[in-house]
Write a protein that holds these residues in place. Structure first.
Motif, PDB file in Angstrom:
ATOM      1  N   ASP A  39       1.664  53.985  12.933  1.00  0.00           N
ATOM      2  CA  ASP A  39       1.599  53.131  11.737  1.00  0.00           C
ATOM      3  C   ASP A  39       2.384  51.834  11.959  1.00  0.00           C
ATOM      4  O   ASP A  39       1.952  50.752  11.557  1.00  0.00           O
ATOM      5  CB  ASP A  39       2.164  53.866  10.511  1.00  0.00           C
ATOM      6  CG  ASP A  39       1.247  55.001  10.050  1.00  0.00           C
ATOM      7  OD1 ASP A  39       0.176  55.191  10.679  1.00  0.00           O
ATOM      8  OD2 ASP A  39       1.608  55.691   9.082  1.00  0.00           O
ATOM      9  N   LEU A  40       3.555  51.971  12.600  1.00  0.00           N
ATOM     10  CA  LEU A  40       4.360  50.777  12.892  1.00  0.00           C
ATOM     11  C   LEU A  40       3.591  49.856  13.834  1.00  0.00           C
ATOM     12  O   LEU A  40       3.540  48.637  13.633  1.00  0.00           O
ATOM     13  CB  LEU A  40       5.692  51.189  13.526  1.00  0.00           C
ATOM     14  CG  LEU A  40       6.708  51.818  12.570  1.00  0.00           C
ATOM     15  CD1 LEU A  40       7.778  52.598  13.328  1.00  0.00           C
ATOM     16  CD2 LEU A  40       7.362  50.740  11.711  1.00  0.00           C
ATOM     17  N   GLU A  41       2.984  50.468  14.835  1.00  0.00           N
ATOM     18  CA  GLU A  41       2.206  49.696  15.804  1.00  0.00           C
ATOM     19  C   GLU A  41       1.069  48.947  15.110  1.00  0.00           C
ATOM     20  O   GLU A  41       0.829  47.766  15.382  1.00  0.00           O
ATOM     21  CB  GLU A  41       1.579  50.666  16.806  1.00  0.00           C
ATOM     22  CG  GLU A  41       2.108  50.572  18.190  1.00  0.00           C
ATOM     23  CD  GLU A  41       1.551  51.698  19.055  1.00  0.00           C
ATOM     24  OE1 GLU A  41       2.025  51.811  20.168  1.00  0.00           O
ATOM     25  OE2 GLU A  41       0.641  52.447  18.611  1.00  0.00           O
ATOM     26  N   ARG A  42       0.378  49.639  14.228  1.00  0.00           N
ATOM     27  CA  ARG A  42      -0.762  49.019  13.552  1.00  0.00           C
ATOM     28  C   ARG A  42      -0.309  47.845  12.687  1.00  0.00           C
ATOM     29  O   ARG A  42      -0.934  46.788  12.673  1.00  0.00           O
ATOM     30  CB  ARG A  42      -1.518  50.055  12.709  1.00  0.00           C
ATOM     31  CG  ARG A  42      -2.847  49.508  12.188  1.00  0.00           C
ATOM     32  CD  ARG A  42      -3.755  50.568  11.554  1.00  0.00           C
ATOM     33  NE  ARG A  42      -3.626  51.868  12.148  1.00  0.00           N
ATOM     34  CZ  ARG A  42      -3.093  52.934  11.550  1.00  0.00           C
ATOM     35  NH1 ARG A  42      -2.626  52.839  10.328  1.00  0.00           N
ATOM     36  NH2 ARG A  42      -3.019  54.090  12.170  1.00  0.00           N
ATOM     37  N   LEU A  43       0.819  48.032  12.002  1.00  0.00           N
ATOM     38  CA  LEU A  43       1.327  46.949  11.151  1.00  0.00           C
ATOM     39  C   LEU A  43       1.697  45.728  12.006  1.00  0.00           C
ATOM     40  O   LEU A  43       1.397  44.580  11.640  1.00  0.00           O
ATOM     41  CB  LEU A  43       2.547  47.445  10.366  1.00  0.00           C
ATOM     42  CG  LEU A  43       3.129  46.474   9.349  1.00  0.00           C
ATOM     43  CD1 LEU A  43       2.104  46.101   8.280  1.00  0.00           C
ATOM     44  CD2 LEU A  43       4.364  47.080   8.674  1.00  0.00           C
ATOM     45  N   ILE A  44       2.337  45.985  13.140  1.00  0.00           N
ATOM     46  CA  ILE A  44       2.711  44.875  14.027  1.00  0.00           C
ATOM     47  C   ILE A  44       1.442  44.175  14.525  1.00  0.00           C
ATOM     48  O   ILE A  44       1.380  42.942  14.603  1.00  0.00           O
ATOM     49  CB  ILE A  44       3.578  45.380  15.197  1.00  0.00           C
ATOM     50  CG1 ILE A  44       4.934  45.877  14.685  1.00  0.00           C
ATOM     51  CG2 ILE A  44       3.768  44.290  16.252  1.00  0.00           C
ATOM     52  CD1 ILE A  44       5.785  46.597  15.725  1.00  0.00           C
ATOM     53  N   GLU A  45       0.427  44.976  14.805  1.00  0.00           N
ATOM     54  CA  GLU A  45      -0.840  44.401  15.294  1.00  0.00           C
ATOM     55  C   GLU A  45      -1.514  43.555  14.207  1.00  0.00           C
ATOM     56  O   GLU A  45      -1.943  42.431  14.455  1.00  0.00           O
ATOM     57  CB  GLU A  45      -1.756  45.550  15.681  1.00  0.00           C
ATOM     58  CG  GLU A  45      -2.779  45.226  16.729  1.00  0.00           C
ATOM     59  CD  GLU A  45      -3.350  46.531  17.267  1.00  0.00           C
ATOM     60  OE1 GLU A  45      -4.514  46.802  16.938  1.00  0.00           O
ATOM     61  OE2 GLU A  45      -2.616  47.278  17.943  1.00  0.00           O
ATOM     62  N   GLU A  46      -1.546  44.122  12.994  1.00  0.00           N
ATOM     63  CA  GLU A  46      -2.262  43.431  11.912  1.00  0.00           C
ATOM     64  C   GLU A  46      -1.577  42.138  11.489  1.00  0.00           C
ATOM     65  O   GLU A  46      -2.226  41.153  11.180  1.00  0.00           O
ATOM     66  CB  GLU A  46      -2.384  44.360  10.695  1.00  0.00           C
ATOM     67  CG  GLU A  46      -3.470  45.399  10.856  1.00  0.00           C
ATOM     68  CD  GLU A  46      -3.379  46.498   9.784  1.00  0.00           C
ATOM     69  OE1 GLU A  46      -4.112  47.489   9.944  1.00  0.00           O
ATOM     70  OE2 GLU A  46      -2.586  46.369   8.824  1.00  0.00           O
ATOM     71  N   ARG A  47      -0.242  42.172  11.459  1.00  0.00           N
ATOM     72  CA  ARG A  47       0.464  41.015  10.900  1.00  0.00           C
ATOM     73  C   ARG A  47       1.281  40.263  11.938  1.00  0.00           C
ATOM     74  O   ARG A  47       2.081  39.389  11.589  1.00  0.00           O
ATOM     75  CB  ARG A  47       1.339  41.483   9.730  1.00  0.00           C
ATOM     76  CG  ARG A  47       0.483  42.197   8.678  1.00  0.00           C
ATOM     77  CD  ARG A  47       1.142  42.327   7.358  1.00  0.00           C
ATOM     78  NE  ARG A  47       1.531  41.071   6.739  1.00  0.00           N
ATOM     79  CZ  ARG A  47       2.178  40.995   5.571  1.00  0.00           C
ATOM     80  NH1 ARG A  47       2.489  42.110   4.932  1.00  0.00           N
ATOM     81  NH2 ARG A  47       2.504  39.834   5.057  1.00  0.00           N
TER      82      ARG A  47
ATOM     83  N   LEU B  98       7.438  50.512  20.671  1.00  0.00           N
ATOM     84  CA  LEU B  98       7.524  49.460  19.656  1.00  0.00           C
ATOM     85  C   LEU B  98       7.787  48.098  20.294  1.00  0.00           C
ATOM     86  O   LEU B  98       7.248  47.080  19.840  1.00  0.00           O
ATOM     87  CB  LEU B  98       8.612  49.802  18.631  1.00  0.00           C
ATOM     88  CG  LEU B  98       8.308  51.077  17.818  1.00  0.00           C
ATOM     89  CD1 LEU B  98       9.530  51.562  17.067  1.00  0.00           C
ATOM     90  CD2 LEU B  98       7.143  50.816  16.856  1.00  0.00           C
ATOM     91  N   SER B  99       8.587  48.090  21.362  1.00  0.00           N
ATOM     92  CA  SER B  99       8.835  46.817  22.044  1.00  0.00           C
ATOM     93  C   SER B  99       7.546  46.293  22.656  1.00  0.00           C
ATOM     94  O   SER B  99       7.266  45.086  22.603  1.00  0.00           O
ATOM     95  CB  SER B  99       9.896  46.987  23.142  1.00  0.00           C
ATOM     96  OG  SER B  99      11.089  47.439  22.579  1.00  0.00           O
ATOM     97  N   ALA B 100       6.765  47.200  23.219  1.00  0.00           N
ATOM     98  CA  ALA B 100       5.491  46.785  23.820  1.00  0.00           C
ATOM     99  C   ALA B 100       4.563  46.234  22.741  1.00  0.00           C
ATOM    100  O   ALA B 100       3.888  45.210  22.941  1.00  0.00           O
ATOM    101  CB  ALA B 100       4.843  47.966  24.544  1.00  0.00           C
ATOM    102  N   ALA B 101       4.558  46.902  21.581  1.00  0.00           N
ATOM    103  CA  ALA B 101       3.680  46.447  20.495  1.00  0.00           C
ATOM    104  C   ALA B 101       4.083  45.046  20.034  1.00  0.00           C
ATOM    105  O   ALA B 101       3.233  44.177  19.803  1.00  0.00           O
ATOM    106  CB  ALA B 101       3.747  47.434  19.328  1.00  0.00           C
ATOM    107  N   ALA B 102       5.393  44.820  19.910  1.00  0.00           N
ATOM    108  CA  ALA B 102       5.868  43.501  19.472  1.00  0.00           C
ATOM    109  C   ALA B 102       5.509  42.438  20.517  1.00  0.00           C
ATOM    110  O   ALA B 102       5.040  41.347  20.184  1.00  0.00           O
ATOM    111  CB  ALA B 102       7.382  43.543  19.240  1.00  0.00           C
TER     112      ALA B 102
END
Ligand SMILES: *Cc1c(COP(=O)(O)O)cnc(C)c1O
Length: 424
Positions: free
Chosen positions: A175-183, A208-212
């Motif tokens: 969910d955190l990953e998706r939010l970072i992706e969307e916004r 999470l670091s990779a997602a950011a």
């Protein structure tokens, strides 16, 4: 240790202590005693760790050197004050999985968070937001909100808050990953905990670091509950920055000097804007009294003032113990301690208690958070009367943490006895 190998009797707990290779470290700490003269069951390392006995002599040494040497102590003290913070370079880096030079011990957590945001929160018209948890520790929320306002922005539009799914207490990485992706396009900075202070959940720093990074956002972590608790690999996870305090699991005393990590990729960049002070200047030219600031390479370049030596001495005592015990060995013991506690709580089957901390050992550290369904204050008071030191976070979460340096399996057993009697 699988649940099948565990037993709920006292002899079993005593046997675990007898076989514990870290058992001898308990003696290195002052353990407070209750009115009955017995040591308290100190399960509050998430708030203030116990005092290493060796801290006393190290603080006394600085006092003595000050008295003996006056100003000459800067260079002639047993541990010269001018380079005192460099004594943490190696041990501090090992503590959080960093390269020497990526870590500096300075200030306290929230101050370091501000200093880091001064550098790493540089909002632009399109990328202006900070993403953090809605249930973050209040100090982090205040710091972030004030930073947003400091840039003339409005938290209403520039603060993105993330919550667990309705009815859940734990954040899901996906969910955190998706939010970072969307916004991601509007996010300048992601700020998350290493270990959540209320639930004890361990966050997946690497993922999470990779997602950011994929979205071009910077990411920082608050490691207040992670430093000295879980095994960290900040450099390899390519975290941009991290901050922590040293009075919780690091046992460095009330208001102890905190820590700060700046990834090498940033630490070597002298052009990064920062809130500067003379102690961040290159020590070679610090006393040249020049007006231009030349930052020292690495995290050291974010120091502002000369450090409080009397407050840093206990940290030296503490990190020496961590070095001697070894983070991997501590990790192994803490999984056994929390696993044993979970086993005993499960065996009691109380419907009044729900453990909200993740059950996967990789997703928890020293802390178990117990949601109390009925009369949480009464339970907290009963635990306290029985000689347990833990805490209640309003409205209904009791946090207990078993610190592998000084807690015993028998403490866990005694705690469970009390819990069973009170909440059974
Ligand atoms: C303990 C804690 C702090 C404390 O901040 P100080 O600046 O050291 O007083 C901040 N953030 C979190 C998440 C904490 O758990």
């Amino acid at each position: 240790m699988t649940p099948r190998e565990l037993r709920p009797d006292e002899e079993f707990a005593l046997g675990l202590d007898a076989a514990d290779p870290l058992a001898r470290f308990r003696d290195r700490f002052e353990v407070p005693v209750g009115a009955d003269g017995r040591p308290l069951i100190y399960f509050c390392g998430h708030s203030l760790g116990l005092m290493p006995k060796s801290a006393r002599a190290l603080v006394a040494r600085e006092i003595d050197d000050w008295g003996r040497l006056g100003v000459a102590g800067h260079f002639e003290a047993t541990n010269p004050w001018y380079t005192y913070h460099e004594r943490f370079r190696e041990s501090g880096a090992r503590l959080v999985g960093a390269l020497p030079g990526e870590v500096v011990m300075m200030n306290s957590l929230t101050v370091n968070l501000h200093l880091m945001m001064a550098t790493f929160y540089r909002p632009t018209a399109s990328r202006h937001a900070i993403l953090m948890e809605a249930d973050a520790f209040p100090s982090d929320r205040y710091a972030v909100t004030s930073q947003i306002r400091h840039h003339g922005l409005d938290p209403e539009t520039s603060l993105i808050l993330v919550r667990p799914r309705p009815g859940e207490s734990i954040h899901r990485s996906e969910d955190l990953e998706r939010l970072i992706e969307e916004r991601g396009g509007e996010i300048a900075l992601v700020l998350l905990p290493g270990v959540q202070y209320l639930t004890g959940q361990v966050f997946d720093l690497e993922r999470l670091s990779a997602a950011a990074r994929r979205q071009g956002c910077l990411i920082g972590f608050d490691l207040a509950h992670a430093a000295g608790n879980i095994v960290l690999r900040l450099h390899d996870c390519r975290v941009d920055f991290a901050v922590w305090c040293s009075y919780k699991y690091l046992n460095a005393g009330p208001g102890a000097v905190g820590g700060c990590f700046v990834h090498q990729a940033h630490g070597d960049d002298p052009t990064l804007p920062r809130l500067a002070g003379w102690w961040g200047n290159d020590p070679e030219t610090r006393f040249a009294m020049r007006p231009e600031f030349v930052p020292r390479k690495g995290a050291d370049g974010w120091q502002v003032s000369n450090p409080p030596i009397l407050s840093m001495a206990p940290l030296l005592a503490s990190l020496a113990i961590f070095e001697e015990a070894g983070l991997e060995a501590l990790r192994a013991k803490l999984e056994r301690l929390t696993g044993y506690l979970l086993f005993l709580i499960d065996a009691q089957g109380s419907r009044r208690i729900e453990v909200i901390t993740p059950r996967d050992p990789a997703r928890r550290g020293c802390q178990l958070s117990l949601r109390v369904r009925r009369a949480p204050r009464d339970l907290a008071a009963a635990l306290s009367s029985a000689g347990v030191v833990c805490d209640l976070r309003e409205p209904d979460v009791i946090r207990v943490s078993t610190a592998p340096l000084y807690n015993r399996f028998h403490d866990v057993w005694r705690f469970a006895q009390t819990l069973g009697k009170e909440a059974g």
